[in-house]
Design an enzyme around this catalytic site. Sequence first.
Site, PDB file in Angstrom:
ATOM      1  N   GLU A 170       0.698  -1.209   0.019  1.00  0.00           N
ATOM      2  CA  GLU A 170       0.064  -0.019   0.050  1.00  0.00           C
ATOM      3  C   GLU A 170       0.884   1.273  -0.007  1.00  0.00           C
ATOM      4  O   GLU A 170       0.682   1.994   0.809  1.00  0.00           O
ATOM      5  CB  GLU A 170      -1.024   0.086   1.122  1.00  0.00           C
ATOM      6  CG  GLU A 170      -1.770  -0.982   1.329  1.00  0.00           C
ATOM      7  CD  GLU A 170      -3.099  -0.928   2.490  1.00  0.00           C
ATOM      8  OE1 GLU A 170      -2.732  -0.083   3.253  1.00  0.00           O
ATOM      9  OE2 GLU A 170      -3.674  -1.729   2.339  1.00  0.00           O
ATOM     10  N   GLU A 355      -5.582  -8.671   1.312  1.00  0.00           N
ATOM     11  CA  GLU A 355      -6.129  -8.222   2.516  1.00  0.00           C
ATOM     12  C   GLU A 355      -7.629  -8.126   2.445  1.00  0.00           C
ATOM     13  O   GLU A 355      -8.051  -7.323   1.189  1.00  0.00           O
ATOM     14  CB  GLU A 355      -5.484  -6.901   3.104  1.00  0.00           C
ATOM     15  CG  GLU A 355      -4.161  -7.384   3.550  1.00  0.00           C
ATOM     16  CD  GLU A 355      -3.494  -5.877   4.393  1.00  0.00           C
ATOM     17  OE1 GLU A 355      -4.359  -4.960   4.839  1.00  0.00           O
ATOM     18  OE2 GLU A 355      -2.392  -5.801   4.302  1.00  0.00           O
TER      19      GLU A 355
HETATM   20  C1  BGC Z   1      -3.055  -2.196   6.081  1.00  0.00           C
HETATM   21  C2  BGC Z   1      -2.888  -3.076   7.603  1.00  0.00           C
HETATM   22  C3  BGC Z   1      -3.975  -2.545   8.468  1.00  0.00           C
HETATM   23  C4  BGC Z   1      -5.285  -2.801   7.577  1.00  0.00           C
HETATM   24  C5  BGC Z   1      -6.592  -2.084   8.631  1.00  0.00           C
HETATM   25  C6  BGC Z   1      -4.399  -2.106   5.659  1.00  0.00           C
HETATM   26  O1  BGC Z   1      -4.156  -0.672   5.242  1.00  0.00           O
HETATM   27  O2  BGC Z   1      -2.161  -3.004   5.195  1.00  0.00           O
HETATM   28  O3  BGC Z   1      -1.881  -3.039   8.135  1.00  0.00           O
HETATM   29  O4  BGC Z   1      -4.125  -3.081   9.606  1.00  0.00           O
HETATM   30  O5  BGC Z   1      -5.316  -1.956   6.451  1.00  0.00           O
HETATM   31  O6  BGC Z   1      -6.429  -0.795   8.784  1.00  0.00           O
END
Ligand code: BGC
Length: 452
Positions: A170, A355
């Site tokens: 990111e 994610e």
């Molecule tokens: C990040 C994580 C973060 C998650 C929730 C993403 O932007 O890669 O490290 O904990 O979002 O905010």
Amino acid sequence: MSAEKPNFAFPDRFLWGCATAAYQIEGSPLADGAGPSIWQRFTHTPGMTANGDTGDVACDHYRRWHGDIALMKQLGLNAYRFSVSWSRVFPEGRGRVNPKGLDFYSRLVDGLLEAGIEPTATLFHWDLPAALDDRGGWLNPDIADWFGDYAATMYRALDGRVKMWSTLNEPWVVTDGGYLHGALAPGHRNRFEAPIASHHLMRSHGRAVQAYRAEGRHRIGLVVNIEPKYPASDSAEDLAATQRADAYMNRQYLDPAFFGTYPDELREIFGEAWPEWPDEDMALIRQPIDFVGLNWYTRNVTRHDDRAWPLKAGPVRQKSATYTETGWEVFPQGLTDTLVWIKERYGNPPIYITENGSAFFDPPVAENGVIHDPLRVDYLRKHLKAAHAALAAGVDLRGYFAWSLLDNLEWSLGYSKRFGIIHVDFETQTRTLKDSAKLYAKIIASNGRELG
Ligand code: BGC
């Protein structure tokens, strides 16, 4: 006649994983000769995180990784995405390697392979070595070479065992949070710095991909967070604001990686602070990658807003929607839309959802060994269905990594927000599978059919 049950089977060899990041879970940040990172510094600066929380202990994963792999096995994961802490391996960010730091990741990878879990490594998930920040960090053009050297060291050590690598996690969050708005390390708030940091992040990405072609034999990609922007109305002002927001957050990184150009809107957003970059930089950034890693959480309904600096675009709250504890709208259709958008705009690359997850309130201590998290269960189900819909639309989706394996340090929000599918009692380090983890295990065991 009863309606036929929909079939949510996922492709064979689909990766079912969970994701984590070093500083958020490991703890022991200075153990065994590691150098400090900017997150070590930031969390130890008064007032920077909720309750003054730090990653000093976090989930104590640095010492409990063995047990955590056993939990992954219990869930039936066939993949796990972790990040490497650069300053464990290079305490000063460059130069001298710390063998003990490297060894930690080597043992972790062996443990995963023994458990039948495919390790996937991210080289940079925000914890820049503090020694490099002292030299300007992402503002110093030399960082592309420092990152390239670090990356090559990791490939040499692990590429025989790790078959999927990501360069950056990111870059948008790093520049927006770290250099434009200052809520994340290193905490700068500077319109002139943000485009420079972005650019050197992307040059570093390019350099690490180049190094991979020389040293590695498998797959490497870039992980971006995409938040689709939907106009609040069809007024010309709202439409233009939506385009700016989309360029800034969504196209700023994938466009240069795939096309070697930045979106035109960035010049309008940053004005005199937007530099012109030489062609050779753009060529360096535009290295063929093997996949896109997509971090996806929410969408944004966008309107023109003069007060929103510097974009002049702001969010519109949706009255009947569910919002998570981090204030993000639950909008699964947006995940399908994003996957299809990547397919169409960038030529149908292989995609992994690296994610996806949600923070909802869970009690700090599990009572009777259970944590009921119905909102997270609902989020997981709906987003996996949305991912499946993208497959049906021809997206080359290869895997899904839930964020996150464990409750962890949510950066400046500290331990106040829980994203884990496994609950962590931070007093005792007891782990408890939440209902969402139990559901995920069933979905994995049925390769998705359980969603039906
Ligand atoms: C990040 C994580 C973060 C998650 C929730 C993403 O932007 O890669 O490290 O904990 O979002 O905010």
